[in-house]
Scaffold this motif. Structure first.
Motif, PDB file in Angstrom:
ATOM      1  N   ILE A  93       0.862  -1.183   0.000  1.00  0.00           N
ATOM      2  CA  ILE A  93       0.000   0.000   0.000  1.00  0.00           C
ATOM      3  C   ILE A  93       0.907   1.244   0.000  1.00  0.00           C
ATOM      4  O   ILE A  93       1.824   1.366   0.815  1.00  0.00           O
ATOM      5  N   ASP A 100      -3.198   5.703   4.207  1.00  0.00           N
ATOM      6  CA  ASP A 100      -2.827   4.909   5.380  1.00  0.00           C
ATOM      7  C   ASP A 100      -4.028   4.080   5.856  1.00  0.00           C
ATOM      8  O   ASP A 100      -3.872   2.956   6.334  1.00  0.00           O
ATOM      9  N   VAL A 133       1.507   4.856   0.840  1.00  0.00           N
ATOM     10  CA  VAL A 133       0.954   5.699   1.901  1.00  0.00           C
ATOM     11  C   VAL A 133       1.596   7.087   1.864  1.00  0.00           C
ATOM     12  O   VAL A 133       2.806   7.222   2.056  1.00  0.00           O
ATOM     13  N   ALA A 190      -4.021   0.819   4.306  1.00  0.00           N
ATOM     14  CA  ALA A 190      -3.066  -0.111   4.936  1.00  0.00           C
ATOM     15  C   ALA A 190      -3.638  -0.633   6.251  1.00  0.00           C
ATOM     16  O   ALA A 190      -3.506  -1.828   6.565  1.00  0.00           O
ATOM     17  N   SER A 211      -4.566  -4.493   7.116  1.00  0.00           N
ATOM     18  CA  SER A 211      -3.955  -5.196   8.256  1.00  0.00           C
ATOM     19  C   SER A 211      -5.012  -5.954   9.069  1.00  0.00           C
ATOM     20  O   SER A 211      -4.661  -6.739   9.944  1.00  0.00           O
ATOM     21  N   VAL A 245       1.144  -7.050   4.944  1.00  0.00           N
ATOM     22  CA  VAL A 245       0.993  -5.712   4.343  1.00  0.00           C
ATOM     23  C   VAL A 245       2.295  -4.925   4.469  1.00  0.00           C
ATOM     24  O   VAL A 245       2.838  -4.792   5.561  1.00  0.00           O
ATOM     25  N   LYS A 294       3.923  -1.190   3.769  1.00  0.00           N
ATOM     26  CA  LYS A 294       3.629   0.204   3.405  1.00  0.00           C
ATOM     27  C   LYS A 294       4.846   0.786   2.707  1.00  0.00           C
ATOM     28  O   LYS A 294       5.964   0.657   3.201  1.00  0.00           O
TER      29      LYS A 294
END
Ligand code: PLP
Length: 408
Positions: A97, A105, A99, A108, A112, A118, A120
């Protein structure tokens, strides 16, 4: 203790008539209010099924797609994130992801909640994520999805989608795009740009009430749904079963917000009447004027690179010695104008001015700049007299006249 409520003291609802120059919700066209007030019918009424057809035809036009799964989820924009992520990710999967603010965010954070791993890949507020960083993070790994926010509302930043599509192709990943703040305000072509899942929110550049999240899913992502090994971790947001209602059978799944669908249909009719390209251009031109105006007043923007600026939301740095809340309260009380403050690490450091949908209009840009000048002067910030409005007017003289008009 139960509080005694005097029934006489609760008057008829009479909200103030605000100009919502916020990053959502935006103010709405009178035609959308009228659609909201039309009679309710049942969600399985034959007439309403026609209304659903219209809604899907219009949504496909606005997303620029022919995807079968194209519908408004009965949820705000966050529901679109939830549906995208939960339908694609399961045990053993990996997600990247991108961010660069609060909303990317959030994707993400929601990812999660699934059993997937995951990662970031981050960029500071005010900048987009570098696709090279994503390429590096995914190298040698089996990545199921790459997620990003096309428009990051918390920082007013636009992310170019095509470089991320390229990386997703190299990694064999699906590309998920949060277009909550960009759909109908910024160029976006779901099919041409090969976006696998794209979702939005009704309350932003579409200028319908909040509460629905239009979503569209590519045949490739549909195939991923079909071949899942485990159940989607949500009944409500399982897109395959939700399509029993929005697909050809029109079978009951849940009771949708019928009046919101009326309003969305009307708001999208306005988008299509204006023309998508004309609407994108209107957003671009009005933001250029706003930016010219605030810069002429001596203010700076959070996104330094003009190419990174999101046309629908402009993040303005709050000058030293000026109080965020005092300025916003005065704009609200004296001018009935609402703007937003910063979120997360930029709270108290930026103002976010939305020019979305109905609100992206020349008179509102000029009114806002004049009001901001008055408020800043009252707060002791010296602004060259009329500089903001003057610079905006000059900026408009550079634009084609048809690009600056009202939303319809
Ligand atoms: C880019 C983006 N994504 C997601 C959301 C979440 O939408 P909602 O508040 O409608 O749940 C927002 C809301 O501002 C947003 O701007």
């Amino acid at each position: 203790m139960t509080q005694h409520i005097d029934r006489q003291s609760i008057g008829e609802l009479a909200p103030p008539n605000r100009l919502m120059l916020t990053p959502g919700p935006s103010s709405m066209d009178p035609r959308v209010y009228r659609a909201l007030a039309t009679p309710l019918v049942g969600h399985l009424d034959p007439w309403f099924k026609g209304c659903m057809d219209d809604t899907q035809v219009l949504l496909r036009q606005i997303f620029q797609t022919e995807n079968r799964i194209t519908m408004p989820l009965s949820a705000s924009g966050s529901g679109g994130i939830e549906a995208s992520v939960l339908n694609t990710l399961e045990e053993g999967d990996e997600a990247i992801i991108c961010v660069n603010g609060v909303f990317s965010d959030r994707m993400a954070v929601i990812a999660s909640h699934t059993p997937a791993k995951v990662t970031k890949v981050e960029a500071p507020y005010g900048k987009p994520v570098d696709p090279e960083d994503v390429r590096r993070a995914g190298k040698g790994k089996k990545i199921k999805i790459i997620g990003l926010a096309h428009g990051e509302t918390s920082s007013g930043v636009l992310t170019q989608i095509d470089p991320f599509r390229k990386v997703a192709d190299e990694l064999g990943a699906l590309l998920i795009v949060d277009a909550v703040a960009s759909l109908a305000g910024v160029p976006l072509h779901v099919d041409r740009q090969h976006i696998d899942i794209c979702f939005s929110g009704t309350q932003k550049a579409i200028s319908a009430p909040p509460g629905m999240s239009p979503i569209t899913v590519s045949p490739r992502a549909e195939e991923v749904f079909r071949t899942r090994k485990s159940k989607v971790q949500s009944w409500y947001f399982d897109l395959s079963t939700a399509m029993n209602y929005w697909g050809k059978d029109r079978l009951y799944h849940h009771t949708p917000p019928i009046s919101l669908i009326y309003a969305l249909r009307e708001a999208m009719r306005l988008v299509v009447e204006e023309g998508l390209e004309a609407r994108w251009e209107r957003h671009r031109v009005n933001q250029l004027a706003l930016v010219a105006g605030v810069e002429a007043m001596g203010l700076e923007l959070l996104a330094k690179n003009p190419a990174d600026r999101l046309a629908t939301v402009t993040a303005v740095m709050i000058p030293d010695g000026i109080d965020d809340v005092t300025v916003r309260s005065q704009l609200l009380e004296e001018f009935n104008i609402e703007i937003a403050g910063g979120l997360g690490p930029v709270k108290g450091k930026i103002w976010r001015v939305g020019l979305m949908g109905y609100c992206s209009q020349k008179p509102y840009v000029l009114l806002f700049l004049a009001a901001l000048e008055k408020v800043l002067l009252d707060q002791g910030f010296r602004v060259p007299s009329g500089a903001g409005v003057g610079a905006a007017i000059h900026s408009y003289t550079q634009a084609r006249p048809e690009a600056v008009g009202v939303s319809r």
